[in-house]
Design an enzyme around this catalytic site. Structure first.
Site, short mmCIF file in Angstrom:
data_model
loop_
_atom_site.label_atom_id
_atom_site.label_comp_id
_atom_site.label_asym_id
_atom_site.label_seq_id
_atom_site.Cartn_x
_atom_site.Cartn_y
_atom_site.Cartn_z
N GLU A 1 25.51 -41.35 -20.97
CA GLU A 1 26.19 -40.09 -21.26
C GLU A 1 26.00 -39.66 -22.72
OE1 GLU A 1 27.41 -43.02 -20.49
OE2 GLU A 1 29.49 -43.31 -21.13
N ARG A 2 25.40 -40.54 -23.54
CA ARG A 2 25.13 -40.15 -24.94
C ARG A 2 23.98 -39.15 -25.03
NH1 ARG A 2 29.02 -42.39 -25.37
NH2 ARG A 2 29.46 -44.58 -25.75
N SER B 1 23.97 -53.68 -22.60
CA SER B 1 24.35 -54.85 -23.40
C SER B 1 24.69 -56.02 -22.48
CB SER B 1 25.55 -54.52 -24.26
OG SER B 1 26.68 -54.37 -23.43
N CYS C 1 15.80 -53.00 -27.34
CA CYS C 1 16.04 -54.39 -26.95
C CYS C 1 14.84 -55.24 -27.24
CB CYS C 1 16.45 -54.49 -25.48
SG CYS C 1 15.16 -54.00 -24.36
N GLU D 1 23.65 -59.09 -31.62
CA GLU D 1 22.69 -58.00 -31.57
C GLU D 1 23.26 -56.83 -32.39
OE1 GLU D 1 22.07 -56.26 -27.64
OE2 GLU D 1 19.97 -55.97 -28.16
#
Lengths: 506, 506, 506, 506
Positions: D182-183, D232, D287, D389
């Site tokens: 949704e970003r 994540s 990633c 991370e």
């Protein structure tokens, strides 16, 4: 826990190459043909399970380095040993499970085929290599072992189902913990001993006997990377959820209710004869057994029934150790009672019981768990005997008007393990195999168990996970993909040499 | 044709499961360590070859129907028998070929690995299946057997090279005619007998001994669908032309002149030790032997020479039957003379002979065909000992300024069978393996013979044909592709049933 | 050599990215619908062929280094261009070959499918990788390009058959010389130009037009490593023998005489309709055309004949450029005469000519090479029209008593390209597909041309060589296997680092 | 929920081929370079998700019947459309994610490569076929579509990660529900529209925007058979547990902490240049980014640092829409604060901050989420910046004494996504690639993202499930295996014909 007075032996565990006895909890193992128990099986504590895992983890470092060809050769040798010890193992199966000896031999033979496939490891473990994935860049995939993996197996094929799992797992470089069924643990343990004799290093294959406590220990332990399970659907579902919750990869094979569709053009004599084995073989205690016939057209149904009644009349039921018998006892007293209750419920729900096996007495084996073959007509969806997996010698006929109706029944059922169609018609077969929501499909083959070089697995609630058992899928399940991308810097010894080594030739 | 007085046995043929003697032409088989002959080998007439072909063709009908799994199991059984009879077969090899026993065992072991691969047949024969190639249309490929196929094999690996061929051919469903080398025919024949014992039906594998007459009969006969050949390049080329002229598929493997490139950064001790076996093992009578070192830089050359001289000084040459020896005799007197003449020519053309094996006498074996190890420095392109395949214990050093120069030498050579590079440098290795015009390439591996689950074959004039020997390519060579496209008419029993079988359920 | 006065254009060659005219020998290209020629085609000299080969060899060095993904993308782009230029290319085909436009579009579409498959190159070129083939030893196979390869293609699919060959060859990294049929050369040349526009570098694909002189130059030249040929059997056989004599790999596809078996249970209407296209489509000038029906049972034969006669009566024959026509003219006047003579001979040998197309006149196209559809009953083995490939609109019915008899006919015939069976019966289909000695088999599919992701090839004298055309086999044909075996010396930078780099952390 | 006043557009959903607005919950989408929001995205209700699922299920019946070749062609067409709309899509990515335009183009290009691979569907979907699995019994496997499957994708590759999933899923015959981040939802939605334009039928691909409510609806719904997730590790783990609890197959890719090992013999200049992109490209929000260098030996560390400092000094940070910039802003204000806090913690825990990007101000973009590149020396295990991370432009140097120590660090880390080694030494590279517990390994390749025809996936807690993303594994993940075993009854039309159709020929 009731122990027979004649119990003289206790089945222990195999850890790090040694038979181990914990002398903790145990339970009797019965001979279903007599109802007596001459053996008991130890039930491992969580601590013992952890010891087995530790042994496996320790063995892993060297085993993963062993070239696949050498791992494969252990399987070739094991095949020889099993062929030499086939009688002994078949007797262990019959004594604890009850199935007739010929069937026990058949089970072992199927297991040996899985060992043969495992011996193809050098071919199966090949990865894909791409030269010039980019300019000067190569890329390839390796299928590396996971580490410690576990298998939990059911009573109905005490020798074969373990052989679906661990041979493929170990030739892929893993170390294995097997937890066989506590009902009939001896054959799997004996085979594991022979695997050691064939050259499997200690710790590569460990066997722990036990119950839920042992299973929970395996599911919880982070060192166990993958779990293969075969059993009933409720347990399979729980194992899948619990194993995945702990981050593992899991394949969990559950129950079945396989339908055979008989078309009007089928070779009825062939269908009858095929169905006799499919319904009553091993007392119907097979996840690929066929407890339901969907006859398309009443005439088809009537002809099938006539044939089946004739054949059933010829069946001999008695101890599996007697080669003249066609069918042995059910596996336990509890299971015997449960199957009988299903027959009662079928009658109560309005199915027509054409052949009633409930009154059977086997002379000299009055305490054995024998139930004669049962045949129902007019079984209908909604009845308990239609919906649930009985796992007994109970065959039901469902009547349908058309192939479309027959297929709708199958596709609406909770399970999707196996099915088959009897027909001569190429189009009917193709339509059926294409659209049926079932993982293993036979055309004029009642028990379409895939050969060892294909993979075994159902659809819908018959299997949880994405990869099937044994065959090609097992390679992918028991390995993790490593993808390597490689480029070499350009100015190395190659150019260097031009400058550094002027020659006297000049 | 000279016969030794001590000849007591005659090697015949194996046709239709029986040893057959024709009592026609024959020639002696010598023991290269003694120069004596105690055996002779029959040379088949064309009529006998045709009889073998007829037997194979007859056996084909049933053998092609035998499921691949059953064919594969004969191979698994044969592996066991060969392991049991390994000493016997190794002795046959040594007695007729001369190589040391350990080497004969190694050869047999490599052959057994080809048998292991052949036992993967159910996996290897899988075809590709496409559902819905078009709407309602399925298409798949089958790899069907060719029928009768033949193999013609050389003296240098009398047991192994036949095992490159016929096991893959027969598990694919073919029947086979093997024509082994008439120099050392016994081990291949013995193995064929064991194959029968392992369960191969009569006629599936036939062995005919013979010379050009037998070969011509095989090439001419239209019933022979494919020919595999291993030998020298001139014969390979002729076999390829002649077999193809008769419409057959042919793979013909020829000669070699394998170069090892040693880079300045190589582990010299490792390279020296590897080269000792690669150059002198089996007297250099291997198509994967490495008779040439290309040293990049003079310092590299000097260090290699120093190491090689030290190692050569320790070598023991004598009869192969004595396990203490490193190297046995050459295969025949004629070949001994030919190799010696090559050494003479090298001296005459200006190469520096650092170690001279020409004067060697092996005590008690003065009539044996023994030549000591020879080492040349300053070998150069154009010299006969550079251009031609010597097939003897003669190693030459070529000095180069750079890897580029070394690679140019190799790429310019007529042959392209095997090669290797000694280096620690990833980039040098990658550049070499990518650009070298050779089919089998080693990185720090002097004899990069592919394992049995890959395929064997050279480039340029080292192989005629498109498919390599054994491994995956063998499946394609020994089968013909059949592609099936299937659609079923729509209005069959499926729809019919709806109308024809109204049910009383309604 | 007769030239039409209206010749306005000359078809040249495409070499190194340029259209080249040699102005040497040439011959007219005719429009079969009119018998007129408005174009001529140059016939390359051996020198020009060598120039094309030199261009290809030059382009090879860079092209082999181009990552397969990039080579594949040229194919994806070419597919787009061909779709955009489909009308133009179809018109070129129809103008020179005569087939109706819809058929020309169909041909192009099939060729585009081969281009699509070639665009999968990154997947298709993957080699097999084995970690730990031995301890610390890895081994893998690469499929490297051959260099310069050639294709020689027939008149009947002037666009499609070239696209069977060169797209796969070039995505494998080779450079290609195409020699199309001199009867209808324009479409292949136009497509090659579009390939350049799509991004194929100059020299990677060269087109030389010509006759036997050009073919001989290709077969002789040692720089040409492989030859693909499609044509008649006598020429295929000669090309195979000659190419192999020069040490090349060769695949040579020849003639056909495809039989369709119609079983009594077949859907006759479907079979009739399928056979109309199979027999008369493209005037029967297809190696997968079906000129023979084997009807099992007289009733089957009679029903087929009734249906065929009805359909034939509706057929429209005329210029291919008119979309309303079902069939166009034969390709040349000579071929027209030859086909007509076959019909004469059939009558003479006693077959019953049910429909006679010999008298056909197409109004306004009296000089066109039009022959109407012909239908024979009672064709029998031994007749010329049974034994030989006619390549014309002549369909014959053979009557058989049983499937066994039908299959014996097919298996006894010289050719084994394609065949099919019409039946509803699964068993009949399986028996037929398993035992028929034919490479491409249809079940209720009259023209079982394999889809582009399978491979095309016949058996017996329909194909010489071991690998089929296009699809998976093409990868193996157009590449040579390189097998690499790699081991790294143990004492490198890894251990060195421990000693050389003491850290201040301590 | 804070809305910018300039919001002029709302991103809706794509269901059944139509853009759908629910007008329920929504949230703003920000431009990270300005901190302003001109768009908001709707957050789907569970009811809307169910509507999308229903649409997918409806479309499935026809889509599964569509031949793979036709499905593949939609992908070929989509590739063309994406190339035509590349600028538009890159701008959408940059506007919502912040990465520089060249990087956005690169992301799209990688996604297109996944589409190319999906277009190989006819090849990829081939199943294995075994003739004569038993006498007269054939067996084959089909890879059938699952039905409705879903993908949940992260913000960092808003275009590419969806293209890892749905193209493979739909060419396998499934219908797909995509829930993008949704970003930055716009690019995935735009691509889905183009897929419709390319010919994907309505309902085959649906896009629902949303948050946890939408995800939960997908995980719960029994019609969704499989879920692919990238995000994540904590969320991946939860998705895996929850999806599996609902009986689905799940692959859930989580976080990473990729280490690059630099050996003393590495080409340092090359390593520095590679690391600049690997550490700072896309602000480290990948990633496969490499936030840690393990330098073997202090000299190696010092040389790397010197090189990195020089390069960092040249970096330009600013809005991604300006092609002159090397790095854009972080994705959101919250994330910006989080990354800055990591840098603070590193300083607090004792790592040496050599380059500090915290104070960066980009003129004219003071409200943008810009953080300059940060470089730490002496990072050590246990520090938060080592363990966790960061997903920001923060590179840390860890100093090690030996390769063994470096590898132990990596193998002990929670994550095992990617890693690489810089060296010239073949042995070091082989040892590293073999023994490192990481799924994607580079040799002199800093970001070893597998090419589209291999598969993407990490080990340890970087991936939950057994099959990797895209490439060959995706075929197996998005299909269920159906194994068919077929035997035909013997007495069918074939024998019948012999008796029923006596012919007048006799």
């Amino acid at each position: 826990m009731q122990h027979d007075k004649n119990v003289t032996a206790t089945v222990g565990h195999l850890i790090d190459g040694q038979i181990v006895h914990e002398h903790g909890r145990s339970q009797p193992v019965f001979n279903p043909a007599t109802g007596a128990s001459s053996t008991s099986v130890e039930l491992a504590s969580p601590a013992l399970v952890e010891r087995a895992i530790a042994s496996a983890e320790q063995a892993f470092a060297a085993w993963r380095e062993t070239p696949p060809l050498k791992r494969a050769r252990v399987m070739m040798k094991l095949k020889q040993l099993l062929e030499q010890h086939a009688d002994e193992i078949a007797q262990l199966i019959t004594a604890e499970h009850g199935k007739v000896l010929a069937d026990a031999h058949g089970e072992l033979q199927r297991g040996i085929e899985n060992i043969e496939y495992a011996s193809y490891a050098p071919e199966l473990l090949k990865g894909e290599h791409s030269r010039n994935a980019g300019p000067g860049i190569d890329s390839w995939a390796e299928h590396q072992a996971l580490g410690v993996v576990a298998g939990i197996t059911p009573f109905n094929f005490p020798a074969m189902v373990p052989l679906w799992m661990w041979p493929m797992a170990v030739v892929c470089g893993n170390c294995f913990i097997l937890k066989p069924s506590e009902r009939d643990p001896s054959s799997a343990l004996r085979i594991a001993q022979l695997a050691l004799e064939a050259g499997l290093p200690p710790g590569v294959l460990n066997v722990v006997n036990g119950d839920k406590a042992a299973v929970d220990a395996l599911l919880r332990d982070p060192r166990v990377k993958a779990v293969s399970f075969v059993g009933s659907t409720p347990i399979a579902e729980a194992i899948y959820a619990e194993g995945c919750k702990h981050g593992k990869r899991v394949q969990a094979l559950g129950g079945a209710k396989n339908h055979a569709v008989v078309m009007p053009d089928a070779d009825i004599q062939n269908a009858v004869s095929a169905m006799m084995g499919a319904a009553y073989g091993s007392c119907g205690e097979r996840c690929m057994a066929v407890p339901l016939i969907v006859a398309v057209g009443n005439e088809t149904a009537d002809r099938m029934i006539a044939g089946l009644k004739t054949e059933i009349a010829k069946m001999k039921v008695g101890p599996g150790s007697d080669n003249g018998n066609d069918m042995g006892p059910l596996v336990t007293r509890q299971h015997f009672e449960k199957v009988k209750a299903y027959v009662d419920s079928g009658v109560a729900e309005g199915a027509r019981l054409l052949v009633d096996g409930r009154g059977l007495k086997v002379k000299g084996h009055e305490e054995g768990y024998f139930l004669g073959p049962c045949l129902f007509d007019e079984v209908r969806p909604g009845m308990k005997i239609y919906q649930e997996e009985i796992f007994g010698p109970v065959l039901g006929i469902v009547r349908a008007h058309s192939l479309a109706e027959a297929m709708q029944l199958i596709n609406d059922h909770e399970y999707g393990n196996g099915t088959c169609i009897f027909t001569r018609d190429g189009e009917a077969a193709r339509h059926f195999t294409d659209h049926i929501q079932v993982g293993m499909v036979g055309v004029n083959v009642p028990l379409p168990v895939p050969v060892a070089y294909h993979s075994f697995g159902g659809w819908k609630r018959s299997l949880f996970g994405d990869l099937h058992a044994y065959g090609p899928d097992a390679v992918r399940f028991y390995t993790k993909r490593k993808t390597i991308t490689q480029r070499w810097p350009s100015a190395g010894v190659r150019e260097g040499a031009v400058f550094s080594f002027p020659s006297h030739h000049a």
